[in-house]
Design a protein around this motif. Structure first.
Motif, PDB file in Angstrom:
ATOM      1  N   GLU A 241      15.723 -38.496  17.363  1.00  0.00           N
ATOM      2  CA  GLU A 241      16.137 -37.256  16.705  1.00  0.00           C
ATOM      3  C   GLU A 241      14.959 -36.322  16.524  1.00  0.00           C
ATOM      4  O   GLU A 241      13.805 -36.753  16.487  1.00  0.00           O
ATOM      5  CB  GLU A 241      16.664 -37.616  15.321  1.00  0.00           C
ATOM      6  CG  GLU A 241      18.177 -37.740  15.272  1.00  0.00           C
ATOM      7  CD  GLU A 241      18.647 -37.651  13.841  1.00  0.00           C
ATOM      8  OE1 GLU A 241      18.537 -36.554  13.252  1.00  0.00           O
ATOM      9  OE2 GLU A 241      19.087 -38.687  13.315  1.00  0.00           O
ATOM     10  N   SER A 242      15.279 -35.043  16.359  1.00  0.00           N
ATOM     11  CA  SER A 242      14.228 -34.061  16.126  1.00  0.00           C
ATOM     12  C   SER A 242      13.693 -34.186  14.694  1.00  0.00           C
ATOM     13  O   SER A 242      14.469 -34.225  13.742  1.00  0.00           O
ATOM     14  CB  SER A 242      14.783 -32.651  16.335  1.00  0.00           C
ATOM     15  OG  SER A 242      13.910 -31.710  15.765  1.00  0.00           O
ATOM     16  N   TYR A 243      12.382 -34.220  14.572  1.00  0.00           N
ATOM     17  CA  TYR A 243      11.744 -34.286  13.258  1.00  0.00           C
ATOM     18  C   TYR A 243      11.978 -32.970  12.511  1.00  0.00           C
ATOM     19  O   TYR A 243      12.089 -32.956  11.297  1.00  0.00           O
ATOM     20  CB  TYR A 243      10.245 -34.531  13.445  1.00  0.00           C
ATOM     21  CG  TYR A 243       9.545 -35.038  12.217  1.00  0.00           C
ATOM     22  CD1 TYR A 243       9.514 -36.400  11.939  1.00  0.00           C
ATOM     23  CD2 TYR A 243       8.900 -34.167  11.348  1.00  0.00           C
ATOM     24  CE1 TYR A 243       8.857 -36.879  10.818  1.00  0.00           C
ATOM     25  CE2 TYR A 243       8.236 -34.640  10.226  1.00  0.00           C
ATOM     26  CZ  TYR A 243       8.222 -35.993   9.966  1.00  0.00           C
ATOM     27  OH  TYR A 243       7.575 -36.461   8.860  1.00  0.00           O
ATOM     28  N   ARG A 244      12.051 -31.888  13.294  1.00  0.00           N
ATOM     29  CA  ARG A 244      12.294 -30.575  12.666  1.00  0.00           C
ATOM     30  C   ARG A 244      13.629 -30.604  11.937  1.00  0.00           C
ATOM     31  O   ARG A 244      13.748 -30.127  10.819  1.00  0.00           O
ATOM     32  CB  ARG A 244      12.346 -29.478  13.722  1.00  0.00           C
ATOM     33  CG  ARG A 244      11.042 -29.216  14.427  1.00  0.00           C
ATOM     34  CD  ARG A 244      11.160 -28.005  15.337  1.00  0.00           C
ATOM     35  NE  ARG A 244      10.037 -27.887  16.230  1.00  0.00           N
ATOM     36  CZ  ARG A 244      10.089 -28.135  17.534  1.00  0.00           C
ATOM     37  NH1 ARG A 244      11.223 -28.502  18.096  1.00  0.00           N
ATOM     38  NH2 ARG A 244       9.003 -28.016  18.264  1.00  0.00           N
ATOM     39  N   LEU A 245      14.669 -31.174  12.597  1.00  0.00           N
ATOM     40  CA  LEU A 245      15.998 -31.204  11.995  1.00  0.00           C
ATOM     41  C   LEU A 245      16.017 -32.122  10.778  1.00  0.00           C
ATOM     42  O   LEU A 245      16.682 -31.840   9.798  1.00  0.00           O
ATOM     43  CB  LEU A 245      17.050 -31.659  13.008  1.00  0.00           C
ATOM     44  CG  LEU A 245      17.314 -30.664  14.151  1.00  0.00           C
ATOM     45  CD1 LEU A 245      18.430 -31.164  15.035  1.00  0.00           C
ATOM     46  CD2 LEU A 245      17.664 -29.280  13.601  1.00  0.00           C
ATOM     47  N   ARG A 246      15.250 -33.215  10.873  1.00  0.00           N
ATOM     48  CA  ARG A 246      15.195 -34.132   9.729  1.00  0.00           C
ATOM     49  C   ARG A 246      14.649 -33.391   8.513  1.00  0.00           C
ATOM     50  O   ARG A 246      15.183 -33.478   7.423  1.00  0.00           O
ATOM     51  CB  ARG A 246      14.297 -35.316  10.070  1.00  0.00           C
ATOM     52  CG  ARG A 246      14.001 -36.187   8.872  1.00  0.00           C
ATOM     53  CD  ARG A 246      12.889 -37.154   9.188  1.00  0.00           C
ATOM     54  NE  ARG A 246      11.768 -36.931   8.310  1.00  0.00           N
ATOM     55  CZ  ARG A 246      11.036 -37.900   7.794  1.00  0.00           C
ATOM     56  NH1 ARG A 246      11.306 -39.158   8.099  1.00  0.00           N
ATOM     57  NH2 ARG A 246      10.020 -37.649   7.028  1.00  0.00           N
ATOM     58  N   GLU A 247      13.571 -32.594   8.750  1.00  0.00           N
ATOM     59  CA  GLU A 247      12.977 -31.843   7.632  1.00  0.00           C
ATOM     60  C   GLU A 247      13.970 -30.832   7.087  1.00  0.00           C
ATOM     61  O   GLU A 247      14.104 -30.652   5.889  1.00  0.00           O
ATOM     62  CB  GLU A 247      11.708 -31.141   8.095  1.00  0.00           C
ATOM     63  CG  GLU A 247      10.552 -32.115   8.254  1.00  0.00           C
ATOM     64  CD  GLU A 247       9.210 -31.431   8.501  1.00  0.00           C
ATOM     65  OE1 GLU A 247       9.203 -30.340   9.101  1.00  0.00           O
ATOM     66  OE2 GLU A 247       8.190 -32.002   8.105  1.00  0.00           O
ATOM     67  N   LYS A 248      14.699 -30.177   8.021  1.00  0.00           N
ATOM     68  CA  LYS A 248      15.679 -29.151   7.611  1.00  0.00           C
ATOM     69  C   LYS A 248      16.809 -29.816   6.814  1.00  0.00           C
ATOM     70  O   LYS A 248      17.235 -29.299   5.783  1.00  0.00           O
ATOM     71  CB  LYS A 248      16.228 -28.483   8.882  1.00  0.00           C
ATOM     72  CG  LYS A 248      16.889 -27.166   8.655  1.00  0.00           C
ATOM     73  CD  LYS A 248      15.879 -26.063   8.340  1.00  0.00           C
ATOM     74  CE  LYS A 248      16.500 -25.027   7.435  1.00  0.00           C
ATOM     75  NZ  LYS A 248      15.517 -24.264   6.673  1.00  0.00           N
ATOM     76  N   LYS A 249      17.273 -30.977   7.327  1.00  0.00           N
ATOM     77  CA  LYS A 249      18.374 -31.677   6.640  1.00  0.00           C
ATOM     78  C   LYS A 249      17.945 -32.069   5.228  1.00  0.00           C
ATOM     79  O   LYS A 249      18.682 -31.886   4.271  1.00  0.00           O
ATOM     80  CB  LYS A 249      18.763 -32.949   7.424  1.00  0.00           C
ATOM     81  CG  LYS A 249      19.743 -32.690   8.542  1.00  0.00           C
ATOM     82  CD  LYS A 249      20.115 -34.017   9.185  1.00  0.00           C
ATOM     83  CE  LYS A 249      20.683 -33.820  10.569  1.00  0.00           C
ATOM     84  NZ  LYS A 249      20.598 -35.039  11.383  1.00  0.00           N
ATOM     85  N   ALA A 250      16.722 -32.583   5.094  1.00  0.00           N
ATOM     86  CA  ALA A 250      16.223 -33.003   3.774  1.00  0.00           C
ATOM     87  C   ALA A 250      16.169 -31.813   2.825  1.00  0.00           C
ATOM     88  O   ALA A 250      16.527 -31.915   1.649  1.00  0.00           O
ATOM     89  CB  ALA A 250      14.849 -33.627   3.927  1.00  0.00           C
ATOM     90  N   GLU A 251      15.760 -30.656   3.384  1.00  0.00           N
ATOM     91  CA  GLU A 251      15.664 -29.435   2.578  1.00  0.00           C
ATOM     92  C   GLU A 251      17.061 -29.032   2.091  1.00  0.00           C
ATOM     93  O   GLU A 251      17.251 -28.691   0.921  1.00  0.00           O
ATOM     94  CB  GLU A 251      15.099 -28.334   3.476  1.00  0.00           C
ATOM     95  CG  GLU A 251      14.488 -27.166   2.771  1.00  0.00           C
ATOM     96  CD  GLU A 251      13.991 -26.161   3.809  1.00  0.00           C
ATOM     97  OE1 GLU A 251      14.552 -25.071   3.869  1.00  0.00           O
ATOM     98  OE2 GLU A 251      13.063 -26.519   4.595  1.00  0.00           O
ATOM     99  N   LEU A 252      18.054 -29.091   3.013  1.00  0.00           N
ATOM    100  CA  LEU A 252      19.428 -28.706   2.653  1.00  0.00           C
ATOM    101  C   LEU A 252      19.992 -29.623   1.564  1.00  0.00           C
ATOM    102  O   LEU A 252      20.627 -29.172   0.625  1.00  0.00           O
ATOM    103  CB  LEU A 252      20.332 -28.743   3.893  1.00  0.00           C
ATOM    104  CG  LEU A 252      20.065 -27.613   4.907  1.00  0.00           C
ATOM    105  CD1 LEU A 252      20.877 -27.811   6.169  1.00  0.00           C
ATOM    106  CD2 LEU A 252      20.371 -26.246   4.284  1.00  0.00           C
ATOM    107  N   VAL A 253      19.695 -30.931   1.710  1.00  0.00           N
ATOM    108  CA  VAL A 253      20.181 -31.894   0.708  1.00  0.00           C
ATOM    109  C   VAL A 253      19.592 -31.552  -0.661  1.00  0.00           C
ATOM    110  O   VAL A 253      20.287 -31.531  -1.664  1.00  0.00           O
ATOM    111  CB  VAL A 253      19.825 -33.347   1.128  1.00  0.00           C
ATOM    112  CG1 VAL A 253      20.058 -34.320  -0.011  1.00  0.00           C
ATOM    113  CG2 VAL A 253      20.633 -33.747   2.353  1.00  0.00           C
TER     114      VAL A 253
END
Ligand SMILES: Nc1ncnc2c1ncn2[C@@H]1O[C@H](COP(=O)(O)OP(=O)(O)OP(=O)(O)O)[C@@H](O)[C@H]1O
Ligand SMILES: [Mg+2]
Length: 260
Positions: A241-253
């Motif tokens: 998975e993209s690390y960028r998306l992981r960071e974005k997902k964590a931010e959204l949560v």
């Protein structure tokens, strides 16, 4: 106990400046104070100051090599989270960190979808190489090809080409995102052929090797390039998975929790 007359101190300071030894100039006062309040020998006094100068020179050298490498951002391998990207073979990457691949003129190919850490690893190895004293240059494929293309207009092609041949390590990022013209793929071939067995390349791509013919618009040139790149190389096929998306997902949560 080591003491120093004011005139001798000032003369020494001036001479050190003339000799361009800035760290010794900066540290002379504190070393002189330390020496006069302790049992420091003349040899220890001088050796301590010389070590300061050498450390300063090393640090300046590293900073200057990192500046000339033109990294878009600085990344360190130590910050790479292997837990998030288990398809990256840690042992293989740690072995590469020894930088023997540069002495052996070998290549590193990092393949994988967006955000999996290809550029991070490329820069991390590049920074390590700068720290170890190697000359490094970072470029995207697109940037390198446009520099070479525009050099044809002012007859600076040979010297521009040398820019990409001279460094001990050339990092070519983002092969595959933008289409490459026939002329562009010929330029890439020239760089790869000139560096073959004479200088290392780290290359990142979002495309698998079988797609390179399409990416470079010429399957014959693409396979000649790949043949040379792969002969002495370490390949990372990163799947994840993209690390960028992981960071974005964590931010959204986090935001959702705040709202909730
Ligand atoms: N495993 C990881 N551990 C820590 N940081 C990571 C990891 N993977 C990626 N990153 C970080 O995520 C961001 C995206 O990574 P990077 O730019 O290396 O991806 P990439 O594979 O080059 O993607 P692209 O193909 O889109 O260029 C960077 O800020 C990078 O430092
Ligand atoms: Mg990238």
């Amino acid at each position: 106990m080591l003491t120093m007359a004011i005139e001798s101190y000032e003369k020494l300071l001036m001479d050190l400046k003339k000799l361009r030894l800035p760290a010794m100039v900066e540290m002379l006062d504190s070393y002189a104070k330390q020496a006069s309040s302790s049992n420091m020998s003349y040899v220890d006094f001088l050796s301590g100051l010389v070590s300061e100068e050498l450390r300063n020179k090393d640090r300046k050298g590293i900073e200057s090599r990192i500046r000339s490498a033109r990294f878009p951002v600085l990344k360190n391998l130590i910050d790479f989270d292997y837990g998030f990207q288990p398809s990256v073979n840690r042992k293989k990457l740690e072995e590469l960190s020894s930088l023997r691949f540069i002495d052996n003129k070998e290549n590193v190919l990092l393949l994988g979808p967006p955000g999996v850490g290809k550029t991070h690893i490329g820069i991390g190895l590049g920074v390590k190489a700068c720290e170890a004293g190697y000359k490094v240059l970072f470029t995207t494929l697109n940037e390198m090809l446009s520099v070479m293309m525009s050099s044809l207009a002012d007859s600076s092609f040979t010297s521009k080409c040398r820019t990409y041949i001279i460094p001990s390590l050339l990092i070519i990022d983002e092969v595959g995102y933008l289409p490459v013209s026939k002329e562009g793929s010929n330029f890439l071939f020239q760089v790869v052929a000139k560096r073959y067995e004479t200088g290392s390349i780290i290359l990142t791509s979002n495309k698998s090797f079988s797609d390179w013919g399409e990416v470079l618009g010429d399957s014959v040139v693409a396979s000649a390039i790949l043949d040379r790149l792969l002969h002495h190389s370490t390949v990372f096929n990163i799947k994840g998975e993209s690390y960028r998306l992981r960071e974005k997902k964590a931010e959204l949560v986090r935001e959702e929790r705040k709202v909730g």
